[in-house]
Design an enzyme around this catalytic site. Sequence first.
Site, PDB file in Angstrom:
ATOM      1  N   ALA A   1       3.342  -4.316  -5.126  1.00  0.00           N
ATOM      2  CA  ALA A   1       4.623  -5.026  -5.081  1.00  0.00           C
ATOM      3  C   ALA A   1       4.835  -5.830  -6.361  1.00  0.00           C
ATOM      4  CB  ALA A   1       4.647  -5.960  -3.882  1.00  0.00           C
TER       5      ALA A   1
ATOM      6  N   CYS B   1       7.161  -7.295   4.155  1.00  0.00           N
ATOM      7  CA  CYS B   1       5.850  -7.906   3.953  1.00  0.00           C
ATOM      8  C   CYS B   1       5.683  -9.083   4.907  1.00  0.00           C
ATOM      9  CB  CYS B   1       5.664  -8.381   2.528  1.00  0.00           C
ATOM     10  SG  CYS B   1       4.011  -9.055   2.282  1.00  0.00           S
TER      11      CYS B   1
ATOM     12  N   ALA C   1      -3.737 -10.693   3.868  1.00  0.00           N
ATOM     13  CA  ALA C   1      -2.688 -11.643   3.535  1.00  0.00           C
ATOM     14  C   ALA C   1      -2.817 -11.950   2.049  1.00  0.00           C
ATOM     15  CB  ALA C   1      -2.811 -12.917   4.372  1.00  0.00           C
ATOM     16  N   ILE C   2      -2.622 -10.900   1.254  1.00  0.00           N
ATOM     17  CA  ILE C   2      -2.744 -11.062  -0.196  1.00  0.00           C
ATOM     18  C   ILE C   2      -1.617 -11.974  -0.679  1.00  0.00           C
ATOM     19  CG2 ILE C   2      -2.834  -9.833  -2.416  1.00  0.00           C
ATOM     20  CD1 ILE C   2      -5.109  -9.016  -0.487  1.00  0.00           C
TER      21      ILE C   2
HETATM   22  C1  LIG Z   1      -4.580  -5.143   0.984  1.00  0.00           C
HETATM   23  C2  LIG Z   1      -3.227  -4.583   1.248  1.00  0.00           C
HETATM   24  C3  LIG Z   1      -2.152  -4.926   0.402  1.00  0.00           C
HETATM   25  C4  LIG Z   1      -0.889  -4.432   0.632  1.00  0.00           C
HETATM   26  N1  LIG Z   1       0.124  -4.763  -0.216  1.00  0.00           N
HETATM   27  C5  LIG Z   1       1.343  -4.211  -0.045  1.00  0.00           C
HETATM   28  C6  LIG Z   1       2.392  -4.460  -0.970  1.00  0.00           C
HETATM   29  O1  LIG Z   1       2.206  -5.152  -1.953  1.00  0.00           O
HETATM   30  N2  LIG Z   1       3.608  -3.903  -0.727  1.00  0.00           N
HETATM   31  C7  LIG Z   1       3.834  -3.118   0.364  1.00  0.00           C
HETATM   32  O2  LIG Z   1       4.950  -2.625   0.562  1.00  0.00           O
HETATM   33  N3  LIG Z   1       2.857  -2.840   1.250  1.00  0.00           N
HETATM   34  C8  LIG Z   1       1.630  -3.369   1.062  1.00  0.00           C
HETATM   35  N4  LIG Z   1       0.623  -3.062   1.956  1.00  0.00           N
HETATM   36  C9  LIG Z   1       0.902  -2.174   3.098  1.00  0.00           C
HETATM   37  C10 LIG Z   1       0.482  -0.728   2.773  1.00  0.00           C
HETATM   38  O3  LIG Z   1       1.201  -0.228   1.690  1.00  0.00           O
HETATM   39  C11 LIG Z   1       0.697   0.179   3.995  1.00  0.00           C
HETATM   40  O4  LIG Z   1       2.061   0.192   4.337  1.00  0.00           O
HETATM   41  C12 LIG Z   1      -0.074  -0.279   5.206  1.00  0.00           C
HETATM   42  O5  LIG Z   1      -1.302  -0.823   4.838  1.00  0.00           O
HETATM   43  C13 LIG Z   1      -0.312   0.833   6.224  1.00  0.00           C
HETATM   44  O6  LIG Z   1      -1.052   1.886   5.688  1.00  0.00           O
HETATM   45  P1  LIG Z   1      -2.668   2.001   5.837  1.00  0.00           P
HETATM   46  O7  LIG Z   1      -2.971   1.836   7.283  1.00  0.00           O
HETATM   47  O8  LIG Z   1      -2.979   3.361   5.293  1.00  0.00           O
HETATM   48  O9  LIG Z   1      -3.247   0.913   5.021  1.00  0.00           O
HETATM   49  C14 LIG Z   1      -0.656  -3.570   1.733  1.00  0.00           C
HETATM   50  C15 LIG Z   1      -1.720  -3.217   2.575  1.00  0.00           C
HETATM   51  C16 LIG Z   1      -2.997  -3.704   2.345  1.00  0.00           C
HETATM   52  C17 LIG Z   1      -4.097  -3.295   3.275  1.00  0.00           C
END
Ligand SMILES: Cc1cc2nc3c(=O)[nH]c(=O)nc-3n(C[C@H](O)[C@H](O)[C@H](O)COP(=O)(O)O)c2cc1C
Lengths: 306, 306, 259, 259
Positions: B46, B130, B70-71
């Site tokens: 992001a 988010c 919760a980055i």
């Molecule tokens: C550590 C972390 C950081 C994430 N940061 C973002 C982000 O910056 N922008 C965003 O749209 N989604 C963010 N996500 C969400 C992921 O892009 C994704 O939609 C979500 O984790 C579900 O997919 P997964 O189960 O394969 O992780 C983040 C997820 C994780 C785990």
Amino acid sequence: MKSLQISLPGLELKNPIMPASGCFGFGREFSELYDLNLLGAIMIKATTLEPRFGNPTPRVAETSSGMLNAIGLQNPGLDKVLNEELTWLSQFDVPIIANVAGSLEEDYIAVAKEISQAPNVHALELNISCPNVKTGGIAFGTIPEVAKSLTKKVKEVSAVPVYVKLSPNVTNIVEMAKAIEDGGADGLTMINTLIGMRLDLKTGKPILANQTGGLSGPAIKPVAIRMIHEVSQHVSLPIIGMGGVQSAADVLEFYYAGARAVAIGTANFVDPFICPTIIEELLELMNSLGFEHISECIGRSWNKRG
Amino acid sequence: MKSLQISLPGLELKNPIMPASGCFGFGREFSELYDLNLLGAIMIKATTLEPRFGNPTPRVAETSSGMLNAIGLQNPGLDKVLNEELTWLSQFDVPIIANVAGSLEEDYIAVAKEISQAPNVHALELNISCPNVKTGGIAFGTIPEVAKSLTKKVKEVSAVPVYVKLSPNVTNIVEMAKAIEDGGADGLTMINTLIGMRLDLKTGKPILANQTGGLSGPAIKPVAIRMIHEVSQHVSLPIIGMGGVQSAADVLEFYYAGARAVAIGTANFVDPFICPTIIEELLELMNSLGFEHISECIGRSWNKRG
Amino acid sequence: MKKKELCQIVSQEKIADQIFELTLKGELACEMNEPGQFVHLKVSDQLDPLLRRPISIAAIDQQRKEFTMIYRADGKGTNILSKKTTDEIIDVLGPLGNGFPLAEANLGDTALLVGGGIGVPPLYELSKQLVKRGVKVIHVLGFQSSNVVFYHEKFSELGETYIATVDGSYGKKGFVTNVIEDEKLDFDILFSCGPTPMLRALEQAYPHKKVYLSLEERMGCGIGACFACVCHTGDDPTGYSYKKVCSDGPVFKAGEVVL
Amino acid sequence: MKKKELCQIVSQEKIADQIFELTLKGELACEMNEPGQFVHLKVSDQLDPLLRRPISIAAIDQQRKEFTMIYRADGKGTNILSKKTTDEIIDVLGPLGNGFPLAEANLGDTALLVGGGIGVPPLYELSKQLVKRGVKVIHVLGFQSSNVVFYHEKFSELGETYIATVDGSYGKKGFVTNVIEDEKLDFDILFSCGPTPMLRALEQAYPHKKVYLSLEERMGCGIGACFACVCHTGDDPTGYSYKKVCSDGPVFKAGEVVL
Ligand SMILES: Cc1cc2nc3c(=O)[nH]c(=O)nc-3n(C[C@H](O)[C@H](O)[C@H](O)COP(=O)(O)O)c2cc1C
Ligand SMILES: Cc1cc2nc3c(=O)[nH]c(=O)nc-3n(C[C@H](O)[C@H](O)[C@H](O)COP(=O)(O)OP(=O)(O)OC[C@H]3O[C@@H](n4cnc5c(N)ncnc54)[C@H](O)[C@@H]3O)c2cc1C
Ligand SMILES: Cc1cc2nc3c(=O)[nH]c(=O)nc-3n(C[C@H](O)[C@H](O)[C@H](O)COP(=O)(O)OP(=O)(O)OC[C@H]3O[C@@H](n4cnc5c(N)ncnc54)[C@H](O)[C@@H]3O)c2cc1C
Ligand SMILES: Cc1cc2nc3c(=O)[nH]c(=O)nc-3n(C[C@H](O)[C@H](O)[C@H](O)COP(=O)(O)O)c2cc1C
Ligand code: FES
Ligand code: FES
């Protein structure tokens, strides 16, 4: 065992552990395995006015650390529940929480009125959140005004305190909880299942005949904890927490979040002895953490004492 | 490798597999492990107008078959992303999907306008979902009218197709998707994380400094599948699916549900080589199931072909 | 009585492609009185995979307190199970359900035992017990192809045994029903376990015979509490009447439930 | 270079209460050049527990292609790890991060190595390599109590070693900082790994010395991609500047990051 005693509206519990609705039938099968008197309470299977067969099979599917179910509220109907199941359960010294379901407001009211008069039913649990029933149902659990109105009408006819079971499938859980508080509920139970689906690798089709099902088990625990944490700080109703509990440590996590008692669903399938096991382990765990009474744990994540 | 080629608005993908935003940084770390040219696309972290430090630590916690994060949108800000990260990424022949975030409409518009002009940015992903940012943000992802208006305004300034990333934390996902379609989006990406929480057994306090976090990983896959299954039947926008993908079989499940491409998030932490591994295994799996082209799998759970 | 017990692996062996024979030791064995019952296995201590797996009991040795199962390593859970080795511990719930009614077969009767694929295993203990009671047994066992055939010899030791494979790579080519017809097999009572289409065919073929069928259904609890595994009953004007495969079955009289 | 490798367990032994010493074999060992780096372990093939666990490298034997870790079986993942036995396979990602800067200690210098609890392990390989370079090492190791003390003898073989326990059940009673003061230990360079309060105390006590501290933080990826493990930098007017413990650390110069 004093340290596990806890009271909630209508419920003087010898301990805060009870099987969750739909995961324990009416107790008969588990009574062959252990003494049901060990339980804090029993949440019996959803009861509807008329008997229901429920959905076609397959009705369950496994997911990572969870499961989907689409039983579809199968139950023998109000009369049989009253005359056969509750009568049978009256041999135990355990308060029963009757889970009440329906498609129309009238159904809920009719079931609530009658079932609340059974001598061993100490509370109702309004199931306004079952994701597996096509007609009605869903609006009760997702539109605050509808939930409030239903709560009010059920309260009017119920002879015992009314708990309302919240659906996690909403944008704003606090808004729902507040509406139900306004409707006059005596307590909340949360959470019901998340709506989920699995598709078969080979056929590409849903594994469940009903297509979607309710996701339960450890996978949903963080969602339950977050919702209870939030709701318990915004409404003053006591909460019976549930969603993925598998251990005494999980029970404490629900307490810390703000629950006053804890129900166990899916874990009964993984280990049919889970409820008495957790009751035993809970005491040991509380000891090791220095708690004298379980009530000290309530809301520890947000209250000052913590 | 023809059988994995697929086109979506703005994106001619050599294969449908891409790392999900926030789980791959800007690709630098993974470029030390494998050739990024193998990827179908990259969804970068992001980007906000100004640099953001994000939330205090701990920022991650583990849950059953999942994790909370919760980055807090930590990123170096638009200028650095443009001048350092995107420039660096331009050495690879991989389309970039730029994840755009902000607290105010103006922020989104400003970032979208500029970043969409970078030569290797082929599409935007509007992060209106988010769960880890306190101000604004959440309304964009939960109120259909607000989402629609934002989509429209971003579309007006964007030089490339706009995908909007849906939050699963809503009562009615189809309503959200339709509003975004009305707003003129070119595609959807779904799902972002579910809101969740974990409490520490010893302290009783949240493990995450931010208290709540976004739940990702296999635990949420059934929720993602159900939402994509529903949305893909009600809107005509192409969907990039994500949520818990860990294997080629999972990729097909997302296809069957209705996705046209698939993003991989959390699994990159479990196995940093997961994206290239899945690309390879996907071909084998398709062969063994008799598919000649990945597009045959789209919507198989509900379309007639299936 | 149903029990939950941590049982130790006595042996685990691959006996055909993806087919494993697993023998466990436990007091539980002494509770296993009916062939056709099943156990519910927890294949991992962790929360994933979460649910137990229902597997039929294929052989019981009460003296040694051992029991044997035969299963196909198919999905996630059974694959994990197949990697366990001697002396490892498995959490077993059982015995569950109601088995085949031995008493329905009289001394001197001929019993036809018809199995398909991973429906074959429970017929082995059934056959042993029938033979012990002086019942003549004939086995008709169907498999996909030669690489997944198992226990041919073991069944042969107990009685006449016919094998059918879909592709003809072993025994007769075709389905078990073809074999029964071609060989003009006669019987007083039929016991079967296998895929639903096979059970349905048998039910329809012998409407006037004593036929007992063992069903499969996806399960939650395995003990009758969750209503995951219900089926409609055969003669049911209301549509509300049901049987649970796990606790009323898995063995039903033909016609008792809707296949 | 970072690698992912399926490494085989050479040995696993309990060396104190809940403390395990685990030695793995793998090509990875040849990539381990700095003491203080860590590996990221997948303790289960299943999806639960999901994430890898960061564990410091405590000893490296490149000739045998082996490396050793010492860890406390604390939560879910490390408990699963502790049940694995010789010849089992573990999925290892590593070596990760930047270790202690050996070159900062000159021939003849005295290095003080201060460890607390499960922060002690990486100091062992560090000490070995310092000694090899002709640096004099003094160890001050703090533990909760006698039952969790480990490697006293091994450290003693390399140099002067003081043990402190919080309850006084072993060595001196008190904290490592008490020992350093009481014993008036002097040094040219200090290396430390352990709980943050300990690191903070050391940082404050020796503002004018060369001090290197190894940090811990909850991790996602372990390779610098997810921003789970960031900390603020010491001298940062904007508030936006950061370091990642996994890829910029885990070892930092005192003052470089905010503890
Ligand atoms: C550590 C972390 C950081 C994430 N940061 C973002 C982000 O910056 N922008 C965003 O749209 N989604 C963010 N996500 C969400 C992921 O892009 C994704 O939609 C979500 O984790 C579900 O997919 P997964 O189960 O394969 O992780 C983040 C997820 C994780 C785990
Ligand atoms: C009463 C009974 C007896 C059985 N006896 C045997 C036997 O002796 N040998 C044998 O190989 N198999 C037997 N099965 C089938 C066996 O239970 C499944 O093959 C097994 O559960 C699949 O698990 P998995 O981990 O391989 O698959 P997964 O796909 O990981 O399973 C996911 C979920 O679906 C369930 N499931 C998947 N397939 C089936 C199925 N066919 N029947 C019921 N549940 C299923 C699993 O139990 C689990 O809950 C029996 C089933 C029943 C109901
Ligand atoms: C760079 C580094 C080096 C380390 N070296 C060692 C070592 O040599 N020996 C040792 O015993 N421990 C070491 N640790 C701590 C070790 O990583 C944790 O004890 C371990 O991750 C806990 O996992 P669990 O499964 O026991 O606990 P769980 O509670 O199941 O863990 C849940 C999640 O929290 C994380 N977590 C929990 N505690 C910690 C912690 N203290 N630090 C980081 N993450 C944590 C886990 O990694 C996991 O993601 C190190 C940590 C870091 C960051
Ligand atoms: C098989 C099954 C049947 C259920 N039936 C009901 C029901 O009839 N009424 C109800 O309110 N909740 C029902 N639930 C939801 C549970 O009571 C509980 O809210 C949910 O499963 C979360 O808890 P758990 O994760 O411990 O299972 C059912 C859940 C399962 C798994
Ligand atoms: S599996 Fe639960 S009732 Fe049969
Ligand atoms: S753990 Fe992912 S950046 Fe450090």
